[in-house]
Design an enzyme around this catalytic site. Structure first.
Site: not given
Ligand SMILES: O=C(O)[C@@H](CO)OP(=O)(O)O
Ligand SMILES: [Mn+2]
Ligand SMILES: [Mn+2]
Length: 559
Positions: A286, A361, A501
């Site tokens: 990721r 975010k 999650h």
């Molecule tokens: O914080 C993050 O990196 C993920 C959980 O590993 O959360 P989200 O996918 O909601 O960003």
């Molecule tokens: Mn998310």
């Molecule tokens: Mn998350």
């Protein structure tokens, strides 16, 4: 694509008008589950989201946000922001990093590519360093993939391997890092028996070491750099399992926030700093939480912190994390090619677009939404606003986060009449949910609901349309459960807090004065998922979605 304007031209929707302001609101980590004391959303005061639910089934329904519906390998894979926002923005389901890496490892193709060959050039004289998240969470990485990669690299000539392990506790239970480290150590011991000098060289908790995102706090990346590259950390241990066990005893220590440590030899010397001539692979698939480290490793001009020493290495990512920036330049597995996103289509059809969230975010509603692409499609038509997040705290301390500020900026954008689409991510239920603090998460959910209220009021004023949904579950279940769904207890009789999650579906609601009375959710798409949302809001903008998009969730009936 893109050279000719016609290729981007969307057909007019036969019934729905253009020119309405559409607010697309994503509540991060807001799933739907039965009300109970561990469902922070049901416990919280959320009058706005509750009232939207009254619109079921015509204007409120549930959609899938996990597993195959978002391109993950299995139905046991919980959703996450990357795959969730990719699906929301792209309107189609792409095989995601987790799956692509599985396939490349299974076929062996991972070793045939340019990326692996590049790191392999260092195997003769240098050390192979593997940096990433050690757990089976499947959101950023997977331990089984790391173990296969270790074995594969050893079989292909790696003589010395160092793992720089980040502990999780966010996609998996807090405390599980000990077990994962034991599993890793076991495999490394097997490699040592085969004559490969393989060991863990450093470690630390993912939220405190290395895995920051969207440039919220470079200190996090610096702490990792010091341990991984320079071999410097406040804690020295000879054994990584011991390291985790000891550091977890410190006040407030959790897997997510474990202090950085390095492994040292009998003389107290760090076993695995990264040196000239070494190879480095960041094995997370990721992107968001690897981009900052990738920049530090790859950019010659880098001024975010003093790197002290910049080793000459051959570096590859598990995937290329940012296609636009070509970062990193070398990678083991090609990322999903998410093209022709709804964001690009709409902008190329003149839809003036505003996107907003707070730092933690921000990339979700821009970068992930636009198919892992940073930047604007058309500066004249778009504005992306980032509200600075708090840094250096865990979000249970300030569960309101910046929900109010995000909502205010979005309200102002709506009232300015300068935009046709306003798109936001409200992060509270997810970010606070990840802390495992139920009381704070309840406050977080209320703050998110307040944010929605403000945006819906603005939509009301301008005669617009809203679409409220979420990217995956989180806050609706804060306890680990057995197969029967009963809360699990730990050995001291306390409930096992779930920081991750979930597999739950998420709500989607539509409404607003601009919504034609005949618009309602179709009943012939019971298995709809996040990828169906793009066609839905394209319709609300008065367009038909491209024919290869997942079908729209709405229909227009004549009243
Ligand atoms: O914080 C993050 O990196 C993920 C959980 O590993 O959360 P989200 O996918 O909601 O960003
Ligand atoms: Mn998310
Ligand atoms: Mn998350």
């Amino acid at each position: 694509m893109g050279s000719s304007g016609d290729a981007w031209k969307l057909k007019d929707h036969p019934k729905l008008p253009k020119g309405k302001t559409v607010a697309v609101i994503v509540l991060d980590g807001w799933g739907e589950a039965k009300p109970n004391e561990y469902n922070a959303i049901s416990v919280a005061e959320t009058p706005v989201m509750d009232s939207l639910k009254q619109g079921a089934p015509e204007h409120w329904r549930l959609i899938k946000a996990h597993g195959n519906a978002v391109g993950l390998p299995t139905e046991d894979d919980m959703g996450n922001s990357e795959v969730g926002h990719n699906a929301l923005g792209a309107g189609r389901i792409f095989a995601q990093g987790a799956k692509l890496v599985d396939l490349a490892l299974a076929s062996g193709k991972i070793y045939d590519g340019e990326g692996f060959k590049y790191v392999q050039e260092c195997f003769e004289k240098g050390t192979l360093h593997l940096i990433g998240l050690v757990s089976d969470g499947g959101v950023h990485s997977r331990l089984d993939q790391l173990l296969l990669l270790l074995k594969g690299a050893a079989e292909r000539g790696a003589k010395r391997i160092c793992v720089h392990a980040l502990t999780d506790g966010r996609d998996v239970l807090d405390g599980s890092s000990v077990g994962f480290m034991e599993t890793l150590e076991n495999d490394l011991a097997k490699l040592r028996e085969q004559g490969v000098d393989a060991r863990v060289a450093s470690g630390g908790g993912r939220m405190y070491v290395t895995m920051d995102r969207y440039e919220n706090d470079w200190d996090v990346v610096k702490r990792g750099w010091d341990a991984q590259i320079l071999g410097e950390a406040p804690h020295h241990f000879k054994d990584p399992v011991e390291a985790i066990k000891k550091l977890r005893q410190e006040p407030n220590a959790t897997d997510q926030y474990l202090a950085p440590f390095v492994i040292v030899d009998d003389n107290g010397k760090p076993v695995g700093p990264i040196l000239d001539g070494d190879a480095v692979v960041t094995f997370n698939f990721r992107a968001d939480r690897m981009v900052m480290l990738a920049k530090a490793l790859e950019y010659e001009d880098f001024d975010k912190f003093d790197r002290v020493r910049v080793p000459k290495i051959h570096y590859a990512g598990m995937l290329q994390y940012d296609g636009e920036l070509k970062l990193p330049n070398k990678y083991l597995v090609s990322p999903p090619e998410i093209d022709r996103t709804s964001g690009e289509y709409l902008v190329r059809n003149g839809v003036r677009t505003f996107a907003c969230s707070e730092t933690v975010k921000f990339g979700h509603v821009t970068f992930f939404w636009n198919g892992n692409r940073s930047g604007y499609f058309d500066e004249k038509l778009e504005e992306y606003v980032e509200i600075p997040s708090d840094s250096g705290i865990t979000f249970n301390v300030k569960p309101k986060m910046k929900a109010l500020e995000i909502a205010e900026r979005t309200r102002d954008a709506i009232l300015s009449h300068k935009f046709d689409q306003v798109r936001v991510n409200i992060p509270n239920s997810d970010m606070v949910g990840h802390t495992g603090d139920i009381k704070a998460t309840i406050e977080a959910c209320k703050a998110a609901d307040d944010g929605v209220k403000m945006i819906l009021e603005a939509i009301e004023q301008v005669g617009g349309i809203f679409l409220v949904t979420a990217d995956h579950g989180n806050a609706e279940d804060m306890v680990k459960r057995n197969k029967k769904g009963e809360p699990l207890l730990d050995k001291n009789g306390n409930i096992q807090i779930l920081t991750s999650h979930t597999l739950e579906p998420v709500p989607i609601a539509i409404g607003g004065p601009g919504l034609l009375p005949g618009v309602r959710f179709r009943t012939d798409l019971p298995t709809g998922g996040l990828a169906n949302v793009a066609a839905t809001f394209m319709n609300l903008h008065g367009f038909e979605a491209p024919s290869d998009y997942e079908p729209t969730l709405i229909e227009v009936v004549d009243n």
